[in-house]
Design a protein around this motif. Structure first.
Motif, mmCIF file in Angstrom:
data_model
loop_
_atom_site.group_PDB
_atom_site.id
_atom_site.type_symbol
_atom_site.label_atom_id
_atom_site.label_comp_id
_atom_site.label_asym_id
_atom_site.label_seq_id
_atom_site.Cartn_x
_atom_site.Cartn_y
_atom_site.Cartn_z
ATOM 1 N N ASN A 140 6.145 -7.860 7.794
ATOM 2 C CA ASN A 140 4.892 -7.964 7.174
ATOM 3 C C ASN A 140 4.014 -7.396 8.509
ATOM 4 O O ASN A 140 2.998 -8.059 9.006
ATOM 5 C CB ASN A 140 4.453 -9.223 6.903
ATOM 6 C CG ASN A 140 4.884 -10.056 5.777
ATOM 7 O OD1 ASN A 140 5.179 -9.192 4.970
ATOM 8 N ND2 ASN A 140 5.524 -11.161 5.902
ATOM 9 N N TYR A 170 8.502 0.754 -1.780
ATOM 10 C CA TYR A 170 7.546 0.167 -2.675
ATOM 11 C C TYR A 170 6.683 -0.384 -1.647
ATOM 12 O O TYR A 170 6.962 -1.138 -0.687
ATOM 13 C CB TYR A 170 7.872 -0.451 -3.879
ATOM 14 C CG TYR A 170 8.533 0.125 -4.751
ATOM 15 C CD1 TYR A 170 10.030 0.443 -4.682
ATOM 16 C CD2 TYR A 170 7.943 0.477 -5.872
ATOM 17 C CE1 TYR A 170 10.670 1.349 -5.685
ATOM 18 C CE2 TYR A 170 8.714 1.278 -6.998
ATOM 19 C CZ TYR A 170 9.861 1.446 -6.870
ATOM 20 O OH TYR A 170 10.662 2.399 -7.775
ATOM 21 N N ASP A 171 5.422 -0.774 -2.320
ATOM 22 C CA ASP A 171 4.149 -1.596 -1.627
ATOM 23 C C ASP A 171 4.369 -2.774 -2.574
ATOM 24 O O ASP A 171 4.185 -2.922 -3.793
ATOM 25 C CB ASP A 171 2.862 -1.050 -1.650
ATOM 26 C CG ASP A 171 1.866 -2.130 -1.297
ATOM 27 O OD1 ASP A 171 2.152 -3.139 -0.730
ATOM 28 O OD2 ASP A 171 0.594 -2.226 -1.494
ATOM 29 N N TRP A 172 5.013 -3.954 -1.927
ATOM 30 C CA TRP A 172 5.452 -5.210 -2.928
ATOM 31 C C TRP A 172 4.212 -5.878 -3.092
ATOM 32 O O TRP A 172 3.182 -6.182 -2.440
ATOM 33 C CB TRP A 172 6.231 -6.188 -2.056
ATOM 34 C CG TRP A 172 7.002 -7.164 -2.798
ATOM 35 C CD1 TRP A 172 7.775 -7.364 -3.702
ATOM 36 C CD2 TRP A 172 6.379 -8.663 -2.824
ATOM 37 N NE1 TRP A 172 8.169 -8.832 -4.137
ATOM 38 C CE2 TRP A 172 7.025 -9.498 -3.461
ATOM 39 C CE3 TRP A 172 5.191 -9.271 -1.931
ATOM 40 C CZ2 TRP A 172 6.801 -10.805 -3.441
ATOM 41 C CZ3 TRP A 172 5.014 -10.497 -1.906
ATOM 42 C CH2 TRP A 172 5.776 -11.491 -2.887
ATOM 43 N N ASP A 173 4.089 -6.340 -4.500
ATOM 44 C CA ASP A 173 3.065 -7.224 -4.847
ATOM 45 C C ASP A 173 3.699 -8.492 -5.739
ATOM 46 O O ASP A 173 4.763 -8.529 -6.152
ATOM 47 C CB ASP A 173 2.239 -6.493 -6.117
ATOM 48 C CG ASP A 173 1.228 -5.231 -5.454
ATOM 49 O OD1 ASP A 173 0.994 -5.546 -4.339
ATOM 50 O OD2 ASP A 173 1.142 -4.572 -6.100
ATOM 51 N N HIS A 178 5.078 -3.600 -8.240
ATOM 52 C CA HIS A 178 5.010 -3.120 -7.079
ATOM 53 C C HIS A 178 4.703 -1.606 -7.074
ATOM 54 O O HIS A 178 4.890 -1.030 -8.293
ATOM 55 C CB HIS A 178 6.520 -2.966 -6.648
ATOM 56 C CG HIS A 178 7.109 -4.685 -6.658
ATOM 57 N ND1 HIS A 178 6.291 -5.578 -6.169
ATOM 58 C CD2 HIS A 178 8.295 -4.659 -7.286
ATOM 59 C CE1 HIS A 178 7.451 -6.577 -6.598
ATOM 60 N NE2 HIS A 178 8.381 -6.331 -7.002
ATOM 61 N N ASP A 179 3.884 -1.102 -6.065
ATOM 62 C CA ASP A 179 3.470 0.308 -6.041
ATOM 63 C C ASP A 179 4.295 1.284 -5.552
ATOM 64 O O ASP A 179 4.561 0.795 -4.244
ATOM 65 C CB ASP A 179 2.122 0.379 -5.533
ATOM 66 C CG ASP A 179 0.860 -0.600 -5.961
ATOM 67 O OD1 ASP A 179 0.802 -0.570 -7.460
ATOM 68 O OD2 ASP A 179 0.260 -1.422 -5.472
ATOM 69 N N ILE A 181 5.449 3.897 -3.222
ATOM 70 C CA ILE A 181 5.191 4.569 -2.141
ATOM 71 C C ILE A 181 5.625 6.127 -1.703
ATOM 72 O O ILE A 181 5.252 6.926 -1.734
ATOM 73 C CB ILE A 181 5.192 3.931 -0.752
ATOM 74 C CG1 ILE A 181 4.498 2.792 -0.864
ATOM 75 C CG2 ILE A 181 4.803 4.881 0.448
ATOM 76 C CD1 ILE A 181 4.802 1.761 0.459
ATOM 77 N N SER A 218 4.074 10.141 2.831
ATOM 78 C CA SER A 218 3.546 8.889 2.745
ATOM 79 C C SER A 218 4.108 7.954 4.044
ATOM 80 O O SER A 218 4.070 6.539 3.694
ATOM 81 C CB SER A 218 3.568 8.491 1.512
ATOM 82 O OG SER A 218 3.425 9.226 0.549
#
Length: 469
Positions: A140, A170-173, A178-179, A181, A218
């Motif tokens: 994090n 990925y951008d974890w949600d 998840h988004d 990247i 990215s």
């Protein structure tokens, strides 16, 4: 004239063709017989070529008639190369005629030794190994370093270490949406090499790359550390049944020469970079034989045996810290500075150094002690930082202090691998280069402390020869 011709012939079977004599050694031969009989005796000296099994006659003593205990007057004058293992063979004959053909005389026996065994100063040889690496744990953050995880290579790609591996980022949600990247591709073989300039990957998002002209990437993913199972062929510690790994070759190449200068042949040997049983404690200086009170191994073969055994009991781990082991050996050297002992620390590593600042300070502190450090880099890693420690061009410094002497020699093992696969020649080349600076480093310490050579011992028969002839 005869002696000059004999010595000139030695250079003819030097495969490296780069031998520069450091000094000359005068060898006197005597024989002692345990049983009662007399002979007319002749001794023939043979030398073995570097990296070959071929023996060439170097010279002969005079013939001494009818004696049990001949002390020969004629001496053998040999060029001494500290950095080479110079094998000698002494053959003894009963001379029955005036023939120069040695086959015409009766062979009585022979003995073998190295030139180094005849010249035995008190040098303590210490061996250390670096073991592989795994990542540290930080989560994090804007620059995350992920938890270590295991890739079951055999299951995923049937042991094909060059098969393409695709990594998605990925951008974890929390809700599971998840988004994406970006992504990159590599291979297990590349990942297993750990930190180097090639293990940095651009994370690319194909959609963004197609829409934005100024899009570069990215972000990047860097492989900081990796661990390898020594039972897998990709590991530099892999114990093949057919040939030695690079660690063993480097140890054997250097150790078999320098062990002749250690009187008791007992070598403390340590590993650094591993989790130890039973609690998984990380250590950067653990005895390879598992005995903290008695880390000595008997001979170089004993060190190799302890090394192979440790691979079966410890978990390979990182990072690669040099300072702890250098300080450990320096503390030993600091206890004996009267010139009676000189320490040589051999470090064999496959990792990029992780504590350069601390290591430079350790080297500067150790430069005033009777200590030399040999570092052999194995594997494909980039070892540019190591060159800083090898003070041939620029003396190592720390906190404004210059090292009193140049005590470090670094070489990458890959530069010495013979293309034909001749391991003996590879090892001879390596030993020649890494040991070449030791005599000057030893002399520089002795001169800086005003330590004079000990008086020459009175000539006496060689104990090793007496036992075997």
């Amino acid at each position: 004239t005869q002696s000059s011709e004999m010595m000139a012939s030695i250079g003819e079977f030097d495969p490296l063709n780069t031998r520069v004599p450091a000094t000359k050694i005068e060898v006197t031969v005597s024989c002692r017989y345990e049983i009662f009989f007399s002979h007319s005796v002749l001794v023939v000296l043979y030398l073995q070529g570097v990296g070959t099994k071929e023996w060439r006659e170097f010279g002969r003593t005079e013939v001494i008639d009818n004696t049990r205990n001949p002390d020969f007057v004629r001496k053998f004058v040999l060029d001494f190369f500290f950095e080479e293992k110079q094998n000698l063979r002494f053959d003894v004959y009963n001379v029955d005629s005036r023939s120069c053909n040695i086959s015409k005389h009766d062979f009585l026996g022979q003995t073998f030794c190295t030139l180094g065994e005849i010249i035995v100063p008190n040098i303590l040889f210490i061996v250390l190994f670096t073991i592989c690496h795994k990542t540290e744990v930080i989560k994090n953050t804007l620059n995350p370093v992920w938890q270590p995880f295991t890739i079951p290579v055999r299951a995923l790609c049937n042991g094909d270490y060059d098969r393409t591996v695709k990594v998605d980022v990925y951008d974890w949600d929390r809700d599971g949406r998840h988004d994406f990247i970006g992504e990159f591709t590599t291979s297990y073989r590349e990942l297993s090499r750990g930190q180097n300039q090639f293990n940095v990957y651009e994370v690319l998002n194909p959609k963004k790359k197609g829409k934005k002209k100024k899009y570069i990437n990215s972000g990047t993913v860097r492989v900081c550390l990796s661990s390898c199972n020594p039972s897998q062929p990709t590991s530099l510690h892999y114990m093949s049944p057919y040939q030695m790994n690079a660690y063993a070759m480097a140890l054997k190449a250097v150790g078999e020469i320098i062990q002749d200068y250690d009187s008791d042949k007992l070598f403390p040997a340590y590993g650094f970079g591993a989790k130890l049983p039973p609690d998984g404690k990380i250590s950067h200086a653990f005895p390879l034989n598992g005995d903290g009170d008695h880390p000595n191994c008997v001979g170089i073969e004993g060190v190799l045996e302890a090394y192979f055994q440790s691979l079966r009991t410890v978990q390979l781990y990182g990072p690669t810290n040099f300072a702890p082991v250098i300080n450990k050996v320096a503390n030993c050297a600091a206890e004996i500075t009267d010139g009676s002992q000189y320490f040589v620390l051999l470090m064999i590593t496959d990792g990029v150094i992780s504590d350069m600042v601390q290591t430079k300070e350790a080297v500067v502190n150790a430069a005033s002690l009777p200590l030399s450090i040999i570092i052999v880099g194995v594997g494909p890693a980039e070892f540019d930082a190591m060159e800083e420690l090898d003070g041939d061009e620029v003396r190592v410094s720390s906190r404004g202090r210059l090292a009193e002497r140049d005590i470090v020699q670094f070489v990458p093992f890959r530069d010495y691998v013979d293309r034909s696969g001749n391991q003996v020649l590879s090892m001879a080349r390596l030993a020649k280069d890494v040991l070449a600076e030791i005599p000057d480093q030893l002399l520089s310490f002795m001169k800086s402390r005003g330590i004079e050579p000990r008086p020459a011992l009175s000539s006496s028969p060689l104990p090793e020869l007496h036992r075997h002839i």
